[in-house]
Write a protein that holds these residues in place. Structure first.
Motif, PDB file in Angstrom:
ATOM      1  N   VAL A  55       0.854  -1.185   0.000  1.00 67.15           N
ATOM      2  CA  VAL A  55       0.000   0.000   0.000  1.00 67.15           C
ATOM      3  C   VAL A  55       0.887   1.231   0.000  1.00 67.15           C
ATOM      4  O   VAL A  55       1.762   1.367   0.853  1.00 67.15           O
ATOM      5  N   TYR A  56       0.710   2.096  -0.967  1.00 67.71           N
ATOM      6  CA  TYR A  56       1.460   3.366  -0.971  1.00 67.71           C
ATOM      7  C   TYR A  56       0.604   4.438  -0.317  1.00 67.71           C
ATOM      8  O   TYR A  56      -0.535   4.658  -0.719  1.00 67.71           O
ATOM      9  N   GLN A  57       1.151   5.050   0.686  1.00 67.97           N
ATOM     10  CA  GLN A  57       0.433   6.099   1.407  1.00 67.97           C
ATOM     11  C   GLN A  57       0.873   7.444   0.852  1.00 67.97           C
ATOM     12  O   GLN A  57       2.034   7.807   0.933  1.00 67.97           O
ATOM     13  N   MET A  58      -0.037   8.152   0.244  1.00 69.22           N
ATOM     14  CA  MET A  58       0.299   9.483  -0.273  1.00 69.22           C
ATOM     15  C   MET A  58      -0.626  10.489   0.376  1.00 69.22           C
ATOM     16  O   MET A  58      -1.732  10.725  -0.109  1.00 69.22           O
ATOM     17  N   GLY A  59      -0.197  11.049   1.501  1.00 65.69           N
ATOM     18  CA  GLY A  59      -1.072  11.965   2.219  1.00 65.69           C
ATOM     19  C   GLY A  59      -2.281  11.200   2.727  1.00 65.69           C
ATOM     20  O   GLY A  59      -2.135  10.220   3.462  1.00 65.69           O
ATOM     21  N   ASP A  60      -3.462  11.627   2.310  1.00 64.75           N
ATOM     22  CA  ASP A  60      -4.682  10.961   2.771  1.00 64.75           C
ATOM     23  C   ASP A  60      -5.048   9.763   1.910  1.00 64.75           C
ATOM     24  O   ASP A  60      -5.742   8.856   2.346  1.00 64.75           O
ATOM     25  N   ALA A  90      -1.106  -1.104  -4.549  1.00 62.20           N
ATOM     26  CA  ALA A  90      -0.393  -1.524  -5.756  1.00 62.20           C
ATOM     27  C   ALA A  90      -0.403  -3.037  -5.892  1.00 62.20           C
ATOM     28  O   ALA A  90      -0.492  -3.563  -6.994  1.00 62.20           O
ATOM     29  N   LEU A  91      -0.298  -3.731  -4.761  1.00 61.75           N
ATOM     30  CA  LEU A  91      -0.400  -5.194  -4.763  1.00 61.75           C
ATOM     31  C   LEU A  91      -1.423  -5.580  -3.700  1.00 61.75           C
ATOM     32  O   LEU A  91      -1.388  -5.075  -2.589  1.00 61.75           O
ATOM     33  N   ARG A  92      -2.323  -6.500  -4.051  1.00 65.46           N
ATOM     34  CA  ARG A  92      -3.416  -6.820  -3.121  1.00 65.46           C
ATOM     35  C   ARG A  92      -3.380  -8.270  -2.657  1.00 65.46           C
ATOM     36  O   ARG A  92      -4.433  -8.862  -2.394  1.00 65.46           O
ATOM     37  N   GLY A  94      14.087  -7.558  -3.181  1.00 64.45           N
ATOM     38  CA  GLY A  94      14.655  -7.027  -1.939  1.00 64.45           C
ATOM     39  C   GLY A  94      14.936  -5.535  -2.001  1.00 64.45           C
ATOM     40  O   GLY A  94      15.761  -5.021  -1.248  1.00 64.45           O
ATOM     41  N   LEU A  95      14.246  -4.825  -2.898  1.00 61.87           N
ATOM     42  CA  LEU A  95      14.468  -3.380  -2.981  1.00 61.87           C
ATOM     43  C   LEU A  95      13.446  -2.613  -2.162  1.00 61.87           C
ATOM     44  O   LEU A  95      13.603  -1.421  -1.919  1.00 61.87           O
ATOM     45  N   ASP A  96      12.375  -3.295  -1.752  1.00 62.12           N
ATOM     46  CA  ASP A  96      11.318  -2.636  -0.999  1.00 62.12           C
ATOM     47  C   ASP A  96      10.681  -3.695  -0.098  1.00 62.12           C
ATOM     48  O   ASP A  96      10.813  -4.887  -0.353  1.00 62.12           O
ATOM     49  N   LYS A  97      10.051  -3.208   0.966  1.00 60.50           N
ATOM     50  CA  LYS A  97       9.430  -4.164   1.894  1.00 60.50           C
ATOM     51  C   LYS A  97       7.930  -4.186   1.657  1.00 60.50           C
ATOM     52  O   LYS A  97       7.309  -3.143   1.521  1.00 60.50           O
ATOM     53  N   PRO A  98       7.335  -5.387   1.608  1.00 63.50           N
ATOM     54  CA  PRO A  98       5.872  -5.446   1.452  1.00 63.50           C
ATOM     55  C   PRO A  98       5.174  -4.921   2.707  1.00 63.50           C
ATOM     56  O   PRO A  98       5.710  -5.027   3.806  1.00 63.50           O
ATOM     57  N   THR A  99       3.993  -4.336   2.515  1.00 63.74           N
ATOM     58  CA  THR A  99       3.199  -3.895   3.660  1.00 63.74           C
ATOM     59  C   THR A  99       2.753  -5.111   4.469  1.00 63.74           C
ATOM     60  O   THR A  99       2.697  -5.079   5.688  1.00 63.74           O
TER      61      THR A  99
END
Ligand SMILES: Nc1ncnc2c1ncn2[C@@H]1O[C@H](COP(=O)(O)OP(=O)(O)OP(=O)(O)O)[C@@H](O)[C@H]1O
Ligand SMILES: [Mg+2]
Lengths: 259, 330
Positions: free
Chosen positions: A33-38, A43-45, A76-81
């Motif tokens: 989940v990308y959090q952009m402000g509110d 992106a992946l479910r 390994g470039l980003d961590k999943p939510t």
């Protein structure tokens, strides 16, 4: 690179011989989940996918469906939510920074959608960079980098800066860099997007050769039919979910049905 | 090599090698960063040096005024000094103006002047008696001092001097220069206070301007490389390696830029004030130890600022998730 593919083995050292079968990457219900402000972007479910060692897998999906996000997770470039990623049976969330760096440096080769070449460095220096992070001395790194650049047909352009090159040439530098430390896994985000038919085919040939001769696991995001046909499996992603997994043969039928 | 290994730290020498190569590669950009540092430090240093020069010139001017006054009194009291034997008794340390007066006198009357230190014996006879030095306790009485004098006149440079013994009635003691009135003294003290305040203010402003200039130069050079840092992390660079890289680069740039800036900051005001005043006066009355101290402090400020300004964003970038660092555009 037309006649040189037989020397691929020389570029890839003996390290790759110790590969064994089994799942090289497993993703279990990963969400991002990308959090952009509110606002939140899912992106992946919940993507669950097992990738076999030595498999050549293509990922298809419309723009914004989460392909690049998925690559970031399994590389390994980003961590999943939420969810877990295993590389060689190791949960990468458990790795310390040194192990993660090792993984990014030697285990995985990345070809980024936007290349991410370092603009101030020449092609040669770009390809040498991962080698110097692996501790290879400059002399050896230079020779090896020249070899790989020859392989992608850029031997004569080694000293040019990325800005001085066409999109397709830059893409090939990115491909060369991804092969720098002879990775087990190649993550290629639209690696042939900017290439002409001929060069694109040569890259596909190179990938097939890497898989067949050295057992490299190759995962690409692509819309290129030729590339899809060369792969073992095609995974379809839409809106952050896997919608189907097919073989290229099944896909051929579908495509001919559409036409 | 199965499973997951551990990334080795690259040796420091290798980091130095890589950062020097990286500075060479982006030579143009390095020079822009460098000139930011040079400019900031040159500004700071030239302000400091200007203050030093103005102080030196002011002091020099005050001395000359005092010496002029002393000479005027001396000539009106003594008249022509031709053929006259002069005795100068010195109690304690002399002020610069007194030394200058004595030098001028000595140049005119070589052989005619005899200098007597605190305890030494007085000459049998002489024509003129001057008393110099800042020690208020005189070792002799006025009677002793004037014993061999024809006109019993003592020219004294210190109004508060306390002579031992009684003062004979026929002795005349004149001051060399008019003592400052309490009002004038207060005025001078106020002026000096204002000047000090102004100097401190200029130094503070300069340090601020330098801080902004230097950190801006370094901040820009790091933030525009966020993507590059992200790429390096994706390719297996350790966070500590990236921090080391920027530590080396910023300290080298900071030290080199500060050194050049200090040089410019010294030469520029020297040349400019050299035309207005006089190179000799400036070079002669400069407080060199203080100048050296200022130079060292300016280089330290420049280097520390550069490293601080580079390391903070580099640390932030190095600790970022690579995927995020890749996306950041500045
Ligand atoms: N860092 C980010 N911050 C916020 N939103 C993001 C970020 N990265 C991706 N997204 C969002 O996540 C979704 C998936 O993006 P992603 O880049 O994975 O798509 P993609 O399948 O690679 O698309 P394309 O084929 O165009 O490359 C998009 O809606 C995108 O806007
Ligand atoms: Mg993408």
């Amino acid at each position: 690179m037309t006649t040189q593919t037989e020397t691929v083995d020389q570029i890839f050292d003996a390290a790759s011989s110790s590969r064994h079968s089994g799942f090289v990457i497993r993703s279990v219900d990963i969400r991002r989940v990308y959090q952009m402000g509110d606002s939140e972007t899912h992106a992946l479910r919940g993507v669950t996918l097992d990738i076999e060692r030595g498999e050549y897998m293509s990922i298809m999906g419309p723009s914004g469906s989460g392909k690049s996000t998925f690559f970031n997770m399994i590389g390994g470039l980003d961590k999943p939510t939420a969810g877990k990623v295993y590389i060689d049976q190791v949960d990468i969330a458990q790795l310390d920074p040194y192990e993660l760096a090792w993984l990014r440096c030697r285990k995985v080769g990345y070809i980024f959608q936007s290349f991410n070449l370092i603009q101030v460095m020449s092609c040669l220096e770009n390809v040498m960079l991962p080698m110097s992070f692996a501790g290879l001395d400059s002399e050896k790194a230079r020779d090896k980098a020249m070899d790989i650049l020859d392989k992608v047909g850029l031997g004569d352009r080694a000293l040019h800066k990325p800005q001085e090159m066409s999109g397709g040439q830059q893409q090939r530098v990115a491909i060369a860099r991804s092969l720098a430390n002879s990775p087990d896994i190649l993550l290629a985000d639209e690696p042939t997007g900017n290439l002409d038919l001929r060069t694109g085919e040569e890259i596909i040939e190179l990938f097939v050769k890497l898989r067949d001769d050295l057992g490299v696991t190759i995962i690409t995001a692509t819309h290129d039919l030729k590339m899809l046909r060369a792969s073992d499996r095609v995974v379809w992603i839409d809106d952050g979910l896997i919608t189907k997994v097919t073989t290229p043969d099944e896909m051929n039928i579908e495509i001919s049905e559409i036409h | 090599m199965d499973q997951v290994g551990t990334q080795e730290k690259l040796p420091f020498s290798r980091a130095v090698q890589i950062s020097i190569r990286s500075m060479k590669i982006r030579l143009g950009r390095s020079i822009v960063t460098l000139s930011g540092i040079v400019l900031g430090i040159a500004f700071l240093m030239s302000n400091l040096v200007s203050q030093l020069i103005l102080d030196a010139v002011k002091e020099e001017r005050e001395h000359r005024q005092t010496v002029g006054l002393m000479q005027a009194v001396f000539h009106s009291e003594v008249g022509s000094i031709a053929e006259k034997q002069i005795t100068a008794v010195v109690y304690g340390e002399m002020k610069a103006a007194e030394k200058m007066f004595l030098d001028n006198l000595g140049g005119l009357t070589s052989g005619q002047i005899q200098i007597i230190r605190q305890g030494a014996a007085l000459p049998e006879t002489s024509d003129v008696m001057i008393v110099l030095g800042q020690d208020p306790r005189a070792a002799h009485s006025l009677a002793q001092l004037t014993a061999g004098l024809p006109d019993k006149l003592v020219l004294d440079a210190l109004g508060t001097r306390d002579y031992s013994g009684d003062t004979p009635v026929d002795v005349r003691r004149e001051l060399f220069f008019s003592e400052q009135t309490a009002e004038r003294r207060a005025e001078l003290a106020k002026e000096r206070k204002e000047a000090t305040f102004r100097t401190i203010w200029i130094v503070i402003i300069s340090v601020f301007v330098t801080m902004i200039s230097v950190s801006n130069a370094l901040l820009m050079s790091v933030t525009e490389r966020f993507r590059e840092i992200g790429t390096m992390k994706c390719l297996g660079a350790l966070s500590s390696f990236i921090r080391t890289l920027f530590l080396i680069e910023s300290s080298l740039l900071g030290a080199a830029g500060s050194a050049v800036g200090v040089l410019i900051g010294i030469l520029l005001p020297m040349v400019i004030y050299g035309f207005t005043y006089n190179f000799g006066v400036i070079a002669g009355s400069m407080d060199y130890p203080l100048l050296g101290l200022c130079a060292v402090v300016a280089v330290i400020i420049g280097t520390v600022l550069s490293v601080a300004a580079a390391i903070y964003p580099a640390r932030v970038a190095a600790n970022m998730v690579p995927a995020d660092a890749l996306r950041s555009t500045v």
